[in-house]
Design an enzyme around this catalytic site. Structure first.
Site, PDB file in Angstrom:
ATOM      1  CD  GLN A 164      -1.180   2.323   2.200  1.00  0.00           C
ATOM      2  OE1 GLN A 164      -0.455   2.033   3.158  1.00  0.00           O
ATOM      3  NE2 GLN A 164      -1.443   3.582   1.865  1.00  0.00           N
ATOM      4  NE  ARG A 201      -8.331   8.050  12.209  1.00  0.00           N
ATOM      5  CZ  ARG A 201      -7.156   7.632  11.735  1.00  0.00           C
ATOM      6  NH1 ARG A 201      -6.241   7.171  12.560  1.00  0.00           N
ATOM      7  NH2 ARG A 201      -6.914   7.667  10.445  1.00  0.00           N
ATOM      8  CG  HIS A 307      -8.753   5.080   5.600  1.00  0.00           C
ATOM      9  ND1 HIS A 307      -7.866   5.509   4.661  1.00  0.00           N
ATOM     10  CD2 HIS A 307      -7.983   4.663   6.650  1.00  0.00           C
ATOM     11  CE1 HIS A 307      -6.622   5.370   5.114  1.00  0.00           C
ATOM     12  NE2 HIS A 307      -6.682   4.854   6.314  1.00  0.00           N
ATOM     13  N   GLY A 340     -16.185  -2.340   7.492  1.00  0.00           N
ATOM     14  CA  GLY A 340     -17.341  -2.933   8.172  1.00  0.00           C
ATOM     15  C   GLY A 340     -17.612  -4.393   7.853  1.00  0.00           C
ATOM     16  N   GLY A 361      -9.609  -4.846   7.818  1.00  0.00           N
ATOM     17  CA  GLY A 361      -8.562  -4.234   8.636  1.00  0.00           C
ATOM     18  C   GLY A 361      -8.725  -4.649  10.093  1.00  0.00           C
ATOM     19  NE  ARG A 362     -11.880   0.169  13.203  1.00  0.00           N
ATOM     20  CZ  ARG A 362     -12.299   0.813  12.131  1.00  0.00           C
ATOM     21  NH1 ARG A 362     -12.807   0.145  11.106  1.00  0.00           N
ATOM     22  NH2 ARG A 362     -12.222   2.141  12.072  1.00  0.00           N
TER      23      ARG A 362
HETATM   24  C1  LIG Z   1      -5.301   0.654  12.854  1.00  0.00           C
HETATM   25  C2  LIG Z   1      -5.563   0.890  11.398  1.00  0.00           C
HETATM   26  C3  LIG Z   1      -4.553   1.400  10.590  1.00  0.00           C
HETATM   27  C4  LIG Z   1      -4.775   1.615   9.232  1.00  0.00           C
HETATM   28  N1  LIG Z   1      -3.734   2.045   8.441  1.00  0.00           N
HETATM   29  C5  LIG Z   1      -3.931   2.177   7.117  1.00  0.00           C
HETATM   30  C6  LIG Z   1      -2.844   2.526   6.265  1.00  0.00           C
HETATM   31  O1  LIG Z   1      -1.708   2.687   6.701  1.00  0.00           O
HETATM   32  N2  LIG Z   1      -3.096   2.675   4.929  1.00  0.00           N
HETATM   33  C7  LIG Z   1      -4.353   2.487   4.398  1.00  0.00           C
HETATM   34  O2  LIG Z   1      -4.551   2.630   3.192  1.00  0.00           O
HETATM   35  N3  LIG Z   1      -5.384   2.127   5.193  1.00  0.00           N
HETATM   36  C8  LIG Z   1      -5.211   1.962   6.510  1.00  0.00           C
HETATM   37  N4  LIG Z   1      -6.257   1.580   7.303  1.00  0.00           N
HETATM   38  C9  LIG Z   1      -7.574   1.315   6.696  1.00  0.00           C
HETATM   39  C10 LIG Z   1      -7.701  -0.145   6.268  1.00  0.00           C
HETATM   40  O3  LIG Z   1      -6.836  -0.454   5.213  1.00  0.00           O
HETATM   41  C11 LIG Z   1      -9.135  -0.456   5.807  1.00  0.00           C
HETATM   42  O4  LIG Z   1      -9.540   0.461   4.821  1.00  0.00           O
HETATM   43  C12 LIG Z   1     -10.127  -0.422   6.952  1.00  0.00           C
HETATM   44  O5  LIG Z   1      -9.566  -0.926   8.129  1.00  0.00           O
HETATM   45  C13 LIG Z   1     -11.346  -1.255   6.565  1.00  0.00           C
HETATM   46  O6  LIG Z   1     -12.304  -1.221   7.544  1.00  0.00           O
HETATM   47  P1  LIG Z   1     -12.461  -2.356   8.667  1.00  0.00           P
HETATM   48  O7  LIG Z   1     -11.417  -2.052   9.685  1.00  0.00           O
HETATM   49  O8  LIG Z   1     -13.852  -2.135   9.171  1.00  0.00           O
HETATM   50  O9  LIG Z   1     -12.259  -3.684   7.997  1.00  0.00           O
HETATM   51  C14 LIG Z   1      -6.052   1.344   8.664  1.00  0.00           C
HETATM   52  C15 LIG Z   1      -7.066   0.820   9.478  1.00  0.00           C
HETATM   53  C16 LIG Z   1      -6.819   0.586  10.820  1.00  0.00           C
HETATM   54  C17 LIG Z   1      -7.931  -0.008  11.654  1.00  0.00           C
END
Ligand SMILES: Cc1cc2nc3c(=O)[nH]c(=O)nc-3n(C[C@H](O)[C@H](O)[C@H](O)COP(=O)(O)O)c2cc1C
Length: 432
Positions: A164, A201, A307, A340, A361-362
């Site tokens: 990324q 945040r 995001h 989500g 992500g989460r």
């Molecule tokens: C702790 C954390 C750090 C993240 N860091 C990045 C990042 O460095 N680059 C990016 O494109 N997205 C980042 N994201 C967004 C994730 O890639 C993704 O879009 C998002 O977590 C999806 O939602 P979800 O957590 O509900 O699955 C981050 C998300 C979290 C929770």
């Protein structure tokens, strides 16, 4: 007790005895925790217990009123499933695999990029990449990763590696990251375009979150409640950005902001296209016309993403944005979705509505916090078994056979009624 009842009770002793489960719980504490986690929400609760509050909130929190996240979660509850004929599914193997940019993967799930992963667990991105490799799904290393591009590529049996990119102010440094990722065999580039500045945040500001942490006396008490996490932190290398150095003074977060707050313009997708010889996916799209523009500028795919609600507040839910984006790009690009996704059934809904795969992500970070690499693997397994089971009930024996008629999506009530984080669905409010 009457004589008759007593005789029956005595006769029933073997039956009652057979109901007793006298097995001891697993002796390994991680097995004990994960054994109780059947859902991603269970992993979230376990994560909350394992790490200090500011760390949990950094992962779990979103921006502003947290409405974008609430909407994205709620959208999956508006899915109606329409099963087809369900004959003879019980003995059938369900083929969960999908092909993504010419490579077959175990299921339509990609571990998305998350920065500062070693905060969640000191094994960080290494643990996540290993779990992805063993499960046969891709892993996307983030620009602000805390394990380096090279270290991740060097693990035994690495997953399909995606990288990324945030286009940094320093384009030479940006190019260097791209070249190193290419040289190390990262196959897909994910260019994130929704982060001109960091999101607001509020949980982090309230918690006084900083990297490295600045712990006040009250915070020490809070930390003391998480001895396992503390032990890991004090016995491993200090947290740092691993893929590039950060100059300047102050905490790592503000130094990163100084180089990452970008003068990047959307049309520079064409520049990145020129610099990257491989599949290019633009992440952070919520609008059909913008998706089309990204594809016209050279993207091979887009991620419909807010995001995880961590950037712009009060956006459309990603599931609501998906259909129009799929229609706009047609066969010219692959469409992915994130934000989500918590259930195997959510993955199926996104695929039925036109996504090639989803990113999460989460969900895997909850697993990582709860149980390290095994926790990440557990999170992936929750998606795999959930998806398999869901497809059987839908009467579909392969992900590739999911079609639009298998689900319908009720319109969002939020077009007429406002929602705030406090009125968000119960499934996202249960951990206070
Ligand atoms: C702790 C954390 C750090 C993240 N860091 C990045 C990042 O460095 N680059 C990016 O494109 N997205 C980042 N994201 C967004 C994730 O890639 C993704 O879009 C998002 O977590 C999806 O939602 P979800 O957590 O509900 O699955 C981050 C998300 C979290 C929770």
């Amino acid at each position: 007790m009457a004589m008759k009842d007593l005789r029956t009770a005595v006769r029933n002793v073997p039956y009652v005895w057979s109901m007793l489960d006298l097995r001891l719980p697993p002796s390994d504490p991680v097995d004990r925790v994960l054994g109780k986690c059947q859902t991603i929400e269970d992993l979230r609760v376990a994560a909350r217990a394992r790490v200090p509050r500011p760390v949990f909130d950094f992962v779990d929190g979103a921006a502003g009123t947290e409405c974008s996240l609430a909407r994205s979660l709620e959208a999956f509850d508006r899915v109606y499933n329409h099963p087809g004929p369900v004959d003879a599914m019980s003995g059938t193997d369900v083929d969960l695999s999908v092909e993504v940019f010419g490579r077959r993967q175990a299921m339509p799930l990609v571990l998305g990029p998350t920065g500062f992963t070693r905060l969640a667990h000191t094994d960080g991105e290494l643990a996540v990449a290993r779990a992805a490799g063993s499960a046969g799904v891709p892993y996307t290393l983030s620009t602000p990763a805390t394990c380096s591009i090279e270290a991740i590529a060097g693990i035994e049996a690495p997953p399909d590696l995606w990288f990324q990119l945030y286009v940094l102010r320093d384009r030479a440094l940006t190019l260097d990251l791209l070249q190193r990722a290419k040289a190390e065999g990262y196959r897909v580039l994910v260019l994130t375009v929704d982060t001109p500045v960091a999101g607001d945040r509020r949980r982090d500001s309230r918690n006084g979150f900083s990297i490295p942490a600045r712990i006040r006396p009250a915070g020490m008490l809070q930390m003391a409640r998480h001895p396992g996490w503390i032990k890991d932190v004090v016995t491993s290398a200090p947290l740092d950005l691993a893929s590039f150095p950060l100059a300047g003074q102050g905490d790592m977060w503000s130094r990163l902001k100084a180089i990452a707050d970008s003068d990047f313009g959307f049309d520079e997708i064409a520049w990145v296209r020129e610099m990257w010889d491989g599949p290019l996916v633009v992440k952070g799209i919520l609008d059909a016309q913008l998706a089309r523009r990204a594809v016209d500028l050279g993207a091979d795919g887009v991620v419909v993403s807010n995001h995880g609600g961590r950037q712009l507040d009060r956006t459309i839910a990603t599931l609501d944005a998906l259909g129009p984006v799929v229609d706009a790009v047609g066969a010219d690009a692959s469409v992915f979705l994130d934000s989500g996704v918590r259930e195997g059934a959510d993955v199926a809904a996104a695929v039925a509505l036109g996504a090639t795969a989803v990113l999460v992500g989460r969900p895997y970070l909850y697993g990582l916090m709860a149980g390290g690499q095994r926790g990440v693997r557990h999170a992936i397994e929750i998606f795999r078994t959930g998806l398999d089971h869901h497809l059987r009930l839908l009467g579909v024996d392969a992900v590739a056979k999911l079609e639009r008629h298998h689900v319908s999506l009720a319109p969002s009530p939020l077009t007429t009624v406002g929602v705030t984080a406090s009125s968000a669905p119960a499934r996202i409010r249960s951990v206070g």
